[in-house]
Design a protein around this motif. Structure first.
Motif, PDB file in Angstrom:
ATOM      1  N   MET A  31      49.978  88.899 104.728  1.00  0.00           N
ATOM      2  CA  MET A  31      48.931  89.000 103.775  1.00  0.00           C
ATOM      3  C   MET A  31      47.863  88.013 104.424  1.00  0.00           C
ATOM      4  O   MET A  31      48.153  86.680 104.662  1.00  0.00           O
ATOM      5  CB  MET A  31      49.340  88.373 102.421  1.00  0.00           C
ATOM      6  N   PRO A  32      46.664  88.373 104.792  1.00  0.00           N
ATOM      7  CA  PRO A  32      45.513  87.651 105.408  1.00  0.00           C
ATOM      8  C   PRO A  32      45.029  86.624 104.514  1.00  0.00           C
ATOM      9  O   PRO A  32      44.993  86.851 103.164  1.00  0.00           O
ATOM     10  CB  PRO A  32      44.590  88.687 105.829  1.00  0.00           C
ATOM     11  N   THR A  33      44.892  85.382 105.029  1.00  0.00           N
ATOM     12  CA  THR A  33      44.275  84.386 104.031  1.00  0.00           C
ATOM     13  C   THR A  33      42.768  84.440 104.114  1.00  0.00           C
ATOM     14  O   THR A  33      42.192  85.159 104.837  1.00  0.00           O
ATOM     15  CB  THR A  33      44.617  83.021 104.677  1.00  0.00           C
ATOM     16  N   ALA A  34      41.910  83.907 103.200  1.00  0.00           N
ATOM     17  CA  ALA A  34      40.707  83.773 103.076  1.00  0.00           C
ATOM     18  C   ALA A  34      40.011  83.370 103.930  1.00  0.00           C
ATOM     19  O   ALA A  34      39.163  83.796 104.404  1.00  0.00           O
ATOM     20  CB  ALA A  34      40.309  83.055 101.506  1.00  0.00           C
ATOM     21  N   LYS A  35      40.615  82.094 104.950  1.00  0.00           N
ATOM     22  CA  LYS A  35      40.113  81.960 106.083  1.00  0.00           C
ATOM     23  C   LYS A  35      40.009  82.894 107.243  1.00  0.00           C
ATOM     24  O   LYS A  35      38.912  83.079 107.881  1.00  0.00           O
ATOM     25  CB  LYS A  35      40.907  80.459 106.383  1.00  0.00           C
ATOM     26  N   LYS A  36      41.100  83.595 107.234  1.00  0.00           N
ATOM     27  CA  LYS A  36      41.026  84.417 108.324  1.00  0.00           C
ATOM     28  C   LYS A  36      40.019  85.721 108.007  1.00  0.00           C
ATOM     29  O   LYS A  36      39.283  86.328 108.965  1.00  0.00           O
ATOM     30  CB  LYS A  36      42.479  85.196 108.467  1.00  0.00           C
ATOM     31  N   ILE A  37      40.120  86.032 106.810  1.00  0.00           N
ATOM     32  CA  ILE A  37      38.907  87.078 106.414  1.00  0.00           C
ATOM     33  C   ILE A  37      37.677  86.576 106.627  1.00  0.00           C
ATOM     34  O   ILE A  37      36.830  87.199 107.002  1.00  0.00           O
ATOM     35  CB  ILE A  37      39.029  87.231 104.891  1.00  0.00           C
ATOM     36  N   GLY A  38      37.459  85.395 106.207  1.00  0.00           N
ATOM     37  CA  GLY A  38      36.169  84.790 106.548  1.00  0.00           C
ATOM     38  C   GLY A  38      35.632  84.900 108.001  1.00  0.00           C
ATOM     39  O   GLY A  38      34.547  84.977 108.424  1.00  0.00           O
TER      40      GLY A  38
END
Length: 129
Positions: A1-8
């Motif tokens: 599951m991608p983290t919010a940091k990676k998505i950002g």
């Protein structure tokens, strides 16, 4: 599951890429300044023909499209921490292949299609004055 940091980070990279395209346009900045194609020139055209199913034309425009795609997929799906040395070796092999292929194209193809000289480049403008 991608983290919010990676998505950002991914969204940030997309925004930077879109701003770059808006500022430079769809032309290669190296070719617009120097007049000669860069090592990655015609890769987008190659991808276009590959998606159309015309493999021979795609390879004529840029034969390194397939190895570049494979390399990008490997980078995307590998865990960097566990396979750092392997990825670095693969990266250096890819860079070496790109340089050798670029030199080959500049010696044997330039200035014919697809490795054309851009006479409207910034350097070409000053040389033609």
């Amino acid at each position: 599951m991608p983290t919010a940091k990676k998505i950002g980070k991914t969204l940030g990279a997309i925004v930077v890429l879109l701003l770059f395209v808006l500022l430079v346009g769809t032309y290669c900045p190296i070719q617009k300044v120097l007049g000669i194609p860069c090592p990655g020139c015609n890769m987008t055209t190659s991808l276009y023909y590959m998606l159309q199913g015309d493999l021979s034309t795609s390879l004529m425009y840029h034969a390194m499209l397939i190895p570049t795609g494979v390399f990008a997929l490997l980078i995307g799906f590998c865990k960097w921490k566990k396979k750092r040395k392997w990825i670095q070796r693969l990266l250096w092999m890819w860079i070496g292949c790109m340089i050798v292929y670029y030199i080959y194209r500049m010696i044997f193809i330039f200035p014919e299609i697809p490795m054309v000289y851009d006479s409207s480049s910034l350097l070409g403008y000053f040389l033609n004055r």
